[in-house]
Design an enzyme around this catalytic site. Structure first.
Site, PDB file in Angstrom:
ATOM      1  N   GLY A   1       9.683   5.787   4.946  1.00  0.00           N
ATOM      2  CA  GLY A   1       8.291   6.198   4.738  1.00  0.00           C
ATOM      3  C   GLY A   1       7.447   5.031   4.280  1.00  0.00           C
ATOM      4  CD  GLU A   2       7.801   1.841   0.971  1.00  0.00           C
ATOM      5  OE1 GLU A   2       7.958   0.608   1.002  1.00  0.00           O
ATOM      6  OE2 GLU A   2       8.147   2.536  -0.004  1.00  0.00           O
ATOM      7  N   GLY A   3       4.829   3.834   5.247  1.00  0.00           N
ATOM      8  CA  GLY A   3       4.204   3.024   6.292  1.00  0.00           C
ATOM      9  C   GLY A   3       5.098   1.928   6.827  1.00  0.00           C
TER      10      GLY A   3
END
Length: 350
Positions: A315-317
């Site tokens: 996640g988190e880009g």
């Protein structure tokens, strides 16, 4: 009319045709660079310029806590959400390193985490509420709270455009948000929880079974009230950070800013955005397919072909950030390769 229902910019078809024609003239067999060609042509159409570029990327991490964590569906405690906010801003997180690698602007926005008021250097605190409600018992957010969180995404994109960003990436942080994204996907796709739900942060088989049960329970609780209304689904089982990403994606399309979609949670927000405003879809580039089991079904619903498949589940880009290198390379190849005429190569000999 709510702002998110307003019209979006349209890709420039003339520029797209010029970009496609240039690809036919580059010194390579027709179509031989496949997806690298397609992403360059898509960006040319979105940026209304024959020579696309992503030299000014803007990455925004939206964070929010989830009340459903009370149901013991995560391998990590809720306090990790705030701890990671500090890590993002201090440069120690994966996406922080990626942002540095590509000279991207990185902003970190707390949409609503649990805990006392704080001041972290490099973190914008906009507490819509201190985490969502437990959606296995009641709606996660009210109508007004959902709108407020979406507005945070809108504001981020407007700031990015004002600063001359050439492409936008939204990332997320929130312990419990794969549970929220799975519930969203189940309601949007009419799919059972067992098909969509994955291990998230790395839960064991017994806790995964429990997580599936909680999502099934939540679907039964909310399904009649929300139907297939994407906004209602977002409010019922979504997260503050997911609402912010949904708002950001819609605003990107309205302002004409290309975006790269990240993993499972980001793609749940992307599907919400397209169900709320279908014109948003044209502005999306899909960075990767994650290891989370439900991601494939969301991508299929969006008719999306991601650039990478590295079995990421951070996640988190991070997956979108990893794809940024390929997108930049695609632009350089499109812009800097010689044509047959320039290289004095006979096209009919390739």
């Amino acid at each position: 009319m709510q702002w998110f229902s307003q019209v979006c910019k349209q890709p420039n078809l003339a520029t797209q045709q010029h970009a496609q024609a240039r690809q036919l003239q580059l010194t390579k067999p027709t179509g031989s660079l496949a997806d690298l060609e397609q992403v360059a042509v898509q960006l040319a159409a979105l940026q209304h310029q024959q020579r696309p570029e992503v030299d000014r990327p803007w990455i925004c991490i939206f964070a929010g806590d989830h009340g459903v964590v009370a149901e013991n569906i995560s391998a990590y405690p809720q306090v990790v959400t705030r701890q990671m906010l500090q890590n993002f801003a201090a440069g120690g997180a994966c996406i922080s390193v990626i942002a540095k690698e590509y000279a991207a602007h990185l902003s970190v926005i707390d949409c609503g985490t649990v805990g006392d008021a704080y001041e972290y250097a490099g973190v914008e605190r906009h507490c819509v509420r201190a985490g969502t409600a437990n959606f296995s018992l009641q709606a996660a957010m009210t109508h007004a709270e959902t709108l407020a969180a979406m507005q945070l995404g809108r504001d981020s994109v407007e700031q990015a455009q004002a600063q001359g960003a050439s492409i936008y990436i939204a990332g997320e942080m929130g312990i419990g948000n794969t549970c929220s994204a799975a519930a969203i996907a189940c309601l949007l796709l009419d799919a059972p929880a067992v098909q969509i739900t994955g291990v998230g942060t790395g839960i064991d088989a017994e806790r995964l079974k429990h997580k599936i049960h909680i999502i099934d329970k939540s679907i039964k609780l909310h399904q009649a009230a929300v139907g297939h209304d994407a906004f209602k689904i977002l409010a019922a089982v979504g997260g503050l950070e997911i609402a912010a990403m949904t708002g950001a994606y819609i605003r990107c399309a309205q302002l004409g800013l290309a975006m790269v979609i990240d993993g499972f949670i980001s793609t749940a927000a992307a599907l919400l955005a397209t169900r709320i405003n279908p014109e948003v879809r044209a502005w999306m580039i899909f960075g990767h397919q994650s290891a989370e089991v439900g991601h494939r079904y969301l991508l299929e619903a969006l008719d999306a072909a991601p650039l990478l498949k590295l079995n990421l589940r951070l996640g988190e880009g991070s997956g979108a950030g990893a794809a940024l290198g390929l997108i930049r390379l695609a632009c350089r190849l499109h812009n800097e390769m010689a044509t047959f005429d320039e290289a004095a190569v006979a096209a009919d000999k390739i």
